[in-house]
Motif scaffolding. Structure first.
Motif, PDB file in Angstrom:
ATOM      1  N   ASN A  56     -15.377 -20.044  22.904  1.00  0.00           N
ATOM      2  CA  ASN A  56     -15.169 -19.655  21.631  1.00  0.00           C
ATOM      3  C   ASN A  56     -14.188 -19.247  20.850  1.00  0.00           C
ATOM      4  OD1 ASN A  56     -16.106 -19.070  19.068  1.00  0.00           O
ATOM      5  ND2 ASN A  56     -17.340 -16.897  19.418  1.00  0.00           N
ATOM      6  N   VAL A  57     -13.258 -20.164  20.516  1.00  0.00           N
ATOM      7  CA  VAL A  57     -11.856 -19.802  20.008  1.00  0.00           C
ATOM      8  C   VAL A  57     -12.029 -18.916  18.613  1.00  0.00           C
ATOM      9  CG1 VAL A  57     -10.991 -22.028  20.871  1.00  0.00           C
ATOM     10  CG2 VAL A  57     -11.772 -22.050  18.510  1.00  0.00           C
ATOM     11  N   ASP A  58     -13.065 -18.875  18.103  1.00  0.00           N
ATOM     12  CA  ASP A  58     -13.065 -18.162  16.845  1.00  0.00           C
ATOM     13  C   ASP A  58     -13.573 -16.523  17.147  1.00  0.00           C
ATOM     14  OD1 ASP A  58     -12.392 -20.131  14.891  1.00  0.00           O
ATOM     15  OD2 ASP A  58     -14.572 -20.940  15.092  1.00  0.00           O
ATOM     16  N   ALA A  59     -13.754 -16.198  18.556  1.00  0.00           N
ATOM     17  CA  ALA A  59     -14.049 -14.710  18.972  1.00  0.00           C
ATOM     18  C   ALA A  59     -12.822 -13.741  18.693  1.00  0.00           C
ATOM     19  CB  ALA A  59     -14.321 -14.868  20.429  1.00  0.00           C
ATOM     20  N   PRO A  60     -13.046 -12.731  18.242  1.00  0.00           N
ATOM     21  CA  PRO A  60     -12.148 -11.566  18.100  1.00  0.00           C
ATOM     22  C   PRO A  60     -11.048 -11.600  19.081  1.00  0.00           C
ATOM     23  CG  PRO A  60     -14.305 -10.885  17.254  1.00  0.00           C
ATOM     24  CD  PRO A  60     -14.551 -12.110  18.038  1.00  0.00           C
ATOM     25  N   ARG A  61      -9.931 -10.959  18.971  1.00  0.00           N
ATOM     26  CA  ARG A  61      -8.779 -10.823  19.997  1.00  0.00           C
ATOM     27  C   ARG A  61      -9.436  -9.747  20.943  1.00  0.00           C
ATOM     28  NH1 ARG A  61      -3.494 -11.083  18.971  1.00  0.00           N
ATOM     29  NH2 ARG A  61      -3.087  -8.980  19.549  1.00  0.00           N
ATOM     30  N   THR A 116       9.435   8.136  47.608  1.00  0.00           N
ATOM     31  CA  THR A 116      10.227   8.341  46.447  1.00  0.00           C
ATOM     32  C   THR A 116      10.596   7.076  45.339  1.00  0.00           C
ATOM     33  OG1 THR A 116      12.448   8.433  47.544  1.00  0.00           O
ATOM     34  CG2 THR A 116      11.048  10.297  47.658  1.00  0.00           C
ATOM     35  N   LEU A 117       9.703   6.317  45.332  1.00  0.00           N
ATOM     36  CA  LEU A 117       9.837   5.203  44.485  1.00  0.00           C
ATOM     37  C   LEU A 117       8.846   5.165  43.554  1.00  0.00           C
ATOM     38  CD1 LEU A 117      10.393   2.283  47.333  1.00  0.00           C
ATOM     39  CD2 LEU A 117      12.228   3.141  45.928  1.00  0.00           C
ATOM     40  N   PRO A 118       8.918   4.519  42.306  1.00  0.00           N
ATOM     41  CA  PRO A 118       8.039   4.507  41.139  1.00  0.00           C
ATOM     42  C   PRO A 118       7.057   3.608  41.381  1.00  0.00           C
ATOM     43  CG  PRO A 118      10.141   3.580  40.467  1.00  0.00           C
ATOM     44  CD  PRO A 118      10.476   3.998  41.921  1.00  0.00           C
ATOM     45  N   ALA A 119       5.713   3.790  41.092  1.00  0.00           N
ATOM     46  CA  ALA A 119       4.819   2.761  40.940  1.00  0.00           C
ATOM     47  C   ALA A 119       4.771   2.077  39.439  1.00  0.00           C
ATOM     48  CB  ALA A 119       3.503   3.367  41.170  1.00  0.00           C
ATOM     49  N   PRO A 120       4.491   0.713  39.598  1.00  0.00           N
ATOM     50  CA  PRO A 120       4.282   0.034  38.126  1.00  0.00           C
ATOM     51  C   PRO A 120       3.316   0.627  37.304  1.00  0.00           C
ATOM     52  CG  PRO A 120       4.441  -1.639  40.002  1.00  0.00           C
ATOM     53  CD  PRO A 120       4.265  -0.215  40.705  1.00  0.00           C
ATOM     54  N   MET A 121       3.429   0.268  36.110  1.00  0.00           N
ATOM     55  CA  MET A 121       2.153   0.487  34.959  1.00  0.00           C
ATOM     56  C   MET A 121       1.195  -0.297  35.029  1.00  0.00           C
ATOM     57  SD  MET A 121       4.081  -0.542  31.418  1.00  0.00           S
ATOM     58  CE  MET A 121       2.626  -0.185  30.449  1.00  0.00           C
ATOM     59  N   THR A 122       0.103   0.353  34.590  1.00  0.00           N
ATOM     60  CA  THR A 122      -1.301  -0.708  34.525  1.00  0.00           C
ATOM     61  C   THR A 122      -1.333  -1.129  33.002  1.00  0.00           C
ATOM     62  OG1 THR A 122      -2.742   1.363  34.153  1.00  0.00           O
ATOM     63  CG2 THR A 122      -2.392   0.253  36.413  1.00  0.00           C
ATOM     64  N   TRP A 123      -2.162  -2.160  32.954  1.00  0.00           N
ATOM     65  CA  TRP A 123      -2.316  -2.766  31.631  1.00  0.00           C
ATOM     66  C   TRP A 123      -3.778  -2.458  31.111  1.00  0.00           C
ATOM     67  CZ3 TRP A 123       2.172  -3.851  29.940  1.00  0.00           C
ATOM     68  CH2 TRP A 123       3.158  -4.247  31.006  1.00  0.00           C
ATOM     69  N   ASP A 124      -4.331  -1.538  31.308  1.00  0.00           N
ATOM     70  CA  ASP A 124      -5.891  -1.190  30.856  1.00  0.00           C
ATOM     71  C   ASP A 124      -5.786  -1.280  29.284  1.00  0.00           C
ATOM     72  OD1 ASP A 124      -6.228  -0.996  33.315  1.00  0.00           O
ATOM     73  OD2 ASP A 124      -7.131   0.694  33.332  1.00  0.00           O
ATOM     74  N   THR A 125      -4.652  -0.429  28.560  1.00  0.00           N
ATOM     75  CA  THR A 125      -4.736  -0.407  27.199  1.00  0.00           C
ATOM     76  C   THR A 125      -4.522  -1.545  26.361  1.00  0.00           C
ATOM     77  OG1 THR A 125      -2.443   0.306  27.385  1.00  0.00           O
ATOM     78  CG2 THR A 125      -3.959   2.046  27.613  1.00  0.00           C
ATOM     79  N   GLU A 126      -4.043  -2.611  27.029  1.00  0.00           N
ATOM     80  CA  GLU A 126      -3.882  -3.972  26.406  1.00  0.00           C
ATOM     81  C   GLU A 126      -5.130  -4.770  26.079  1.00  0.00           C
ATOM     82  OE1 GLU A 126      -0.787  -4.663  25.220  1.00  0.00           O
ATOM     83  OE2 GLU A 126      -0.140  -3.032  26.393  1.00  0.00           O
ATOM     84  N   VAL A 127      -6.290  -4.333  26.628  1.00  0.00           N
ATOM     85  CA  VAL A 127      -7.499  -4.832  26.340  1.00  0.00           C
ATOM     86  C   VAL A 127      -8.064  -4.091  25.021  1.00  0.00           C
ATOM     87  CG1 VAL A 127      -9.856  -5.268  27.314  1.00  0.00           C
ATOM     88  CG2 VAL A 127      -7.891  -5.069  28.676  1.00  0.00           C
ATOM     89  N   ASN A 128      -8.543  -4.765  24.083  1.00  0.00           N
ATOM     90  CA  ASN A 128      -9.006  -4.261  22.866  1.00  0.00           C
ATOM     91  C   ASN A 128     -10.556  -4.043  22.940  1.00  0.00           C
ATOM     92  OD1 ASN A 128      -6.680  -4.862  21.479  1.00  0.00           O
ATOM     93  ND2 ASN A 128      -7.212  -7.075  21.053  1.00  0.00           N
ATOM     94  N   ASN A 129     -11.156  -3.587  21.810  1.00  0.00           N
ATOM     95  CA  ASN A 129     -12.476  -3.042  21.928  1.00  0.00           C
ATOM     96  C   ASN A 129     -13.658  -4.141  21.734  1.00  0.00           C
ATOM     97  OD1 ASN A 129     -12.061  -3.091  19.275  1.00  0.00           O
ATOM     98  ND2 ASN A 129     -12.555  -1.010  18.785  1.00  0.00           N
ATOM     99  N   SER A 130     -13.176  -5.606  21.593  1.00  0.00           N
ATOM    100  CA  SER A 130     -14.038  -6.369  21.153  1.00  0.00           C
ATOM    101  C   SER A 130     -15.332  -6.578  22.199  1.00  0.00           C
ATOM    102  CB  SER A 130     -13.579  -7.702  21.117  1.00  0.00           C
ATOM    103  OG  SER A 130     -14.398  -8.874  20.728  1.00  0.00           O
TER     104      SER A 130
END
Length: 340
Positions: free
Chosen positions: A86-91, A244-258
């Motif tokens: 459904n290409v018309d679904a919200p982001r 003593t190495l940094p871990a990469p970030m996660t991407w949970d906040t890149e998901v909208n509330n649709s």
């Protein structure tokens, strides 16, 4: 054999060639609906250009694959279609996540098309996958270029450059369960980073799917996948932190509330199944290249857990009539019993 007969001689496709062609068709048909949706909702013009590039390449690939099947008198797989989107679904996802999805799409294409090219014997199939491999690398490179320009490309951790070549003198280098553990090698770091990043991206995709899926059974399955990815990410982060190495970030906040589904349940489950297959393959490679014993044990546990999840995904697909049968060897025992 004279030249005329050579030209008229048609070489039959091998099982490997049939297998990769069939898988490519299913995968490309599953990719197109996602790219069409992304193309309709993306806002960033630079990212839109890459989506359009990937969309044109996938459309071209699907066409040439269908032509190959027709030429070989092989039934064209059903796969997926515009009915699954459904290409018309919200982001549902941010532009940033779409960009990461595009890069992962290119990375997956490089791996799959490279393998297909190496297994193909017939010249036309080799040429086909050589072309696909270049296309996949082009998409991955363009996505990476835009990520770098926007300052969102996550680089693997840096380590100090050695002063000179050296050799291992003690077998304790392999130890990992008991006693003092050595720090991670550069290659081990690279694989931990890769698996961490892949699971972070997969978790974000599962979060979006769990919000929009229609089936309660699939929602619970996707939530289970989120928890599995979270556990893997936590274990991999600990390994990096111990050195003593940094871990990469996660991407949970890149998901909208649709909560409006842009994709069919069937398409969402296919993409989850594809991610688990890629995850198992990546971790298998990481297992083979990790020298510390505890890393091997962790990867084996992760592969087992992902494998069980993948099996449950397949069972749900079969139960719903969504599992298209791949080409397989003839069942001689079945035929010998006079079955039709």
């Amino acid at each position: 054999m004279d030249e005329k007969k050579m030209k008229n001689h048609h070489i039959q496709l091998t099982s490997a060639e049939i297998g990769v062609l069939w898988t490519s068709y299913i995968t490309e048909s599953a990719t197109l609906p996602v790219l069409k949706y992304f193309n309709n909702v993306v806002e960033d013009l630079e990212i839109k250009q890459i989506i359009e590039l990937a969309l044109s390449k996938s459309t071209e690939h699907l066409k040439t694959l269908a032509e190959t099947f027709t030429k070989e008198s092989f039934p064209i797989p059903i796969g997926f279609s515009d009915e699954d989107v459904n290409v018309d679904a919200p982001r549902l996802f941010s532009d940033t996540y779409m960009l990461f999805f595009l890069r992962n799409l290119g990375k997956a294409g490089i791996a799959a098309d490279g393998m297909a090219f190496s297994m193909a014997a017939r010249k036309d199939i080799r040429d086909l996958y050589y072309h696909y491999l270049i296309d996949a690398a082009h998409v991955e490179d363009k996505a990476k270029e835009v990520m770098l320009s926007k300052g969102i490309f996550i680089r693997p951790p840096y380590i100090a450059t050695p002063d000179q070549p050296d050799f291992i003198e003690k077998q304790a280098f392999l130890r990992g369960w008991f006693g003092e553990r050595r720090t991670l090698t550069a290659e081990e770091i690279a694989h931990i980073f890769m698996n961490h990043t892949n699971n972070a991206n997969g978790k974000a995709l599962l979060i979006g799917f769990s919000q929009t899926v229609r089936s309660d059974e699939l929602r619970n399955h996707f939530i289970r996948g989120i928890e599995l990815a979270r556990t893997i990410i936590r274990n991999l982060s600990t390994l990096l932190e111990e050195s003593t190495l940094p871990a990469p970030m996660t991407w949970d906040t890149e998901v909208n509330n649709s909560t409006v589904a842009p994709f069919s349940d069937k398409l969402m489950l296919f993409h989850v199944s594809a991610l688990t297959s890629i995850g198992i393959g990546n971790m298998g490679g990481s297992l083979g290249l990790s020298l510390r014993r505890d890393l091997a044990t962790k990867y084996l546990t992760m592969i087992k857990d992902i494998g069980l999840y993948a099996e449950d995904s397949a069972n749900i697909m079969i139960k719903n009539g969504w599992f298209e049968r791949p080409p397989q060897a003839m069942d001689r025992e079945y035929l010998s019993k006079g079955k039709k």
